[in-house]
Design a protein around this motif. Sequence first.
Motif, PDB file in Angstrom:
ATOM      1  N   LEU A  14       0.856  -1.189   0.000  1.00 32.26           N
ATOM      2  CA  LEU A  14       0.000   0.000   0.000  1.00 32.26           C
ATOM      3  C   LEU A  14       0.890   1.237   0.000  1.00 32.26           C
ATOM      4  N   PHE A  16       0.858   5.206   0.312  1.00 34.27           N
ATOM      5  CA  PHE A  16       0.026   6.318   0.769  1.00 34.27           C
ATOM      6  C   PHE A  16       0.865   7.588   0.914  1.00 34.27           C
ATOM      7  N   ILE A  19      -0.938   8.889   6.721  1.00 36.67           N
ATOM      8  CA  ILE A  19      -2.217   8.600   7.401  1.00 36.67           C
ATOM      9  C   ILE A  19      -2.189   9.002   8.869  1.00 36.67           C
ATOM     10  N   GLN A  27      -6.114  10.830   3.002  1.00 37.98           N
ATOM     11  CA  GLN A  27      -5.598  10.124   4.180  1.00 37.98           C
ATOM     12  C   GLN A  27      -6.690   9.267   4.826  1.00 37.98           C
ATOM     13  N   SER A  30      -7.357   6.293   2.604  1.00 36.57           N
ATOM     14  CA  SER A  30      -6.260   5.336   2.702  1.00 36.57           C
ATOM     15  C   SER A  30      -6.389   4.483   3.959  1.00 36.57           C
ATOM     16  N   THR A  31      -6.741   5.129   5.059  1.00 38.97           N
ATOM     17  CA  THR A  31      -6.898   4.407   6.323  1.00 38.97           C
ATOM     18  C   THR A  31      -8.023   3.391   6.242  1.00 38.97           C
ATOM     19  N   SER A 104      -1.834   2.172  -4.904  1.00 36.37           N
ATOM     20  CA  SER A 104      -1.418   3.533  -4.586  1.00 36.37           C
ATOM     21  C   SER A 104      -2.656   4.424  -4.453  1.00 36.37           C
ATOM     22  N   THR A 105      -2.742   5.172  -3.362  1.00 37.11           N
ATOM     23  CA  THR A 105      -3.914   6.040  -3.180  1.00 37.11           C
ATOM     24  C   THR A 105      -3.658   7.478  -3.649  1.00 37.11           C
ATOM     25  N   HIS A 106      -2.531   7.680  -4.352  1.00 38.71           N
ATOM     26  CA  HIS A 106      -2.301   8.979  -4.996  1.00 38.71           C
ATOM     27  C   HIS A 106      -1.658   8.726  -6.350  1.00 38.71           C
TER      28      HIS A 106
END
Length: 386
Positions: A14, A16, A19, A27, A30-31, A104-106
């Motif tokens: 993961l 991020f 977070i 954030q 992602s959490t 990937s959260t971005h």
Amino acid sequence: MLKKSTIDKHHFYLIFPNIFDFKGGIQVYSTFLLKALQDVYPEAHYDVFLKYDKDNLKQQENLQFLTSTKFHYFGNLPRLLQSILFAIKIIISAILQRPTLVISTHVNYAIACYILKLITGTPYWVVAHGLEVWEIENNATKLALQKADKIISVSNYTRQRLLEFKNIDSEKIVLLPNTFDAKQFKINPKPTYLLKRYNLTDEQPVILTVTRMGRMAKYKGYDQILHALVKIRLHVPNVRFILAGKGDDIPRIKALVSNLNLQDCVTIAGFIPDEELCDYYNLCDVFALPSKGEGFGIVYLEALACGKPVLAGNQDGSIDPLAEGKLGCLVDPDNVEEIADNLIQILQGDCSNPVIYQPQYLQQKTIEAFDFSQFRTSLAKLVGGY
């Protein structure tokens, strides 16, 4: 979903921004994503790469992740080295460990994911939120997004914006909306301690905005509310606007409040701790955030779950939590007059959408669509093929 016999071979990477040290929409998403994955695959291995966070064991324990989760922190590095070492660590670690899936959260981290896929064939997903993917100028980032195995869009609006891109397979773009913890948000009377803190009466109409107030976040619409207040207070003389959050735009906001002579009806409350957030929603009579740059807007869910009327912009992802206007009031975020008129109508009980005065209905519909359990179930279906 994978059979139990294969779960112990599952290994997630993961990636991020952070977070622990900052709480914004990406954030929070992602959490929840990490928690949902760990609920579904409790025996899997997890490596979490955090670009901006610094090592903080206490915060890890507070968020209650699996003890087997390995966090990699890069927040202590000089900014010039941060991006390079962040990417190198991800790529080298993955070459050695061969994770099952990278998420990937971005979008900015998609390039490292793409390089990794070229070297090892490791599949990767990218989460698309809002402004950061609506108009990508960097060609390498755009290519990395196109080559992702899945693009997770947090709203229908963002998905539609992505579909305008050339060379992105529409079947890759799937919807996994923002979520929230419904247990944290209840319908309650106005809290006495906040009425006393702000010298308010129980009957006094309160407009609330909770948002980041950065110099790059003027699209959030708090300026428009301040300008609208000039008209609102003529019709609702004892109105109070509570603007909560933190950011480097606060000095300019305070100057604007002074220039508009609104000092007696505007309170800049600063950052709200999590334990008081539900109380602030219950303090207000309407939650207003007429933004034009939201990928989704978790705060709308939180306000609706507290049964509050919500006013939002009609030109971004805010449409999704408000069910295209069925659960709230959507306005042109650039039209101060329209914002003022609708807030006056809401506060005077004259809103054309009677649903906004039905708190239990607002709460029920919001929980049905966006509670964490729904998010977890949807994520499990998406990951099931890996």
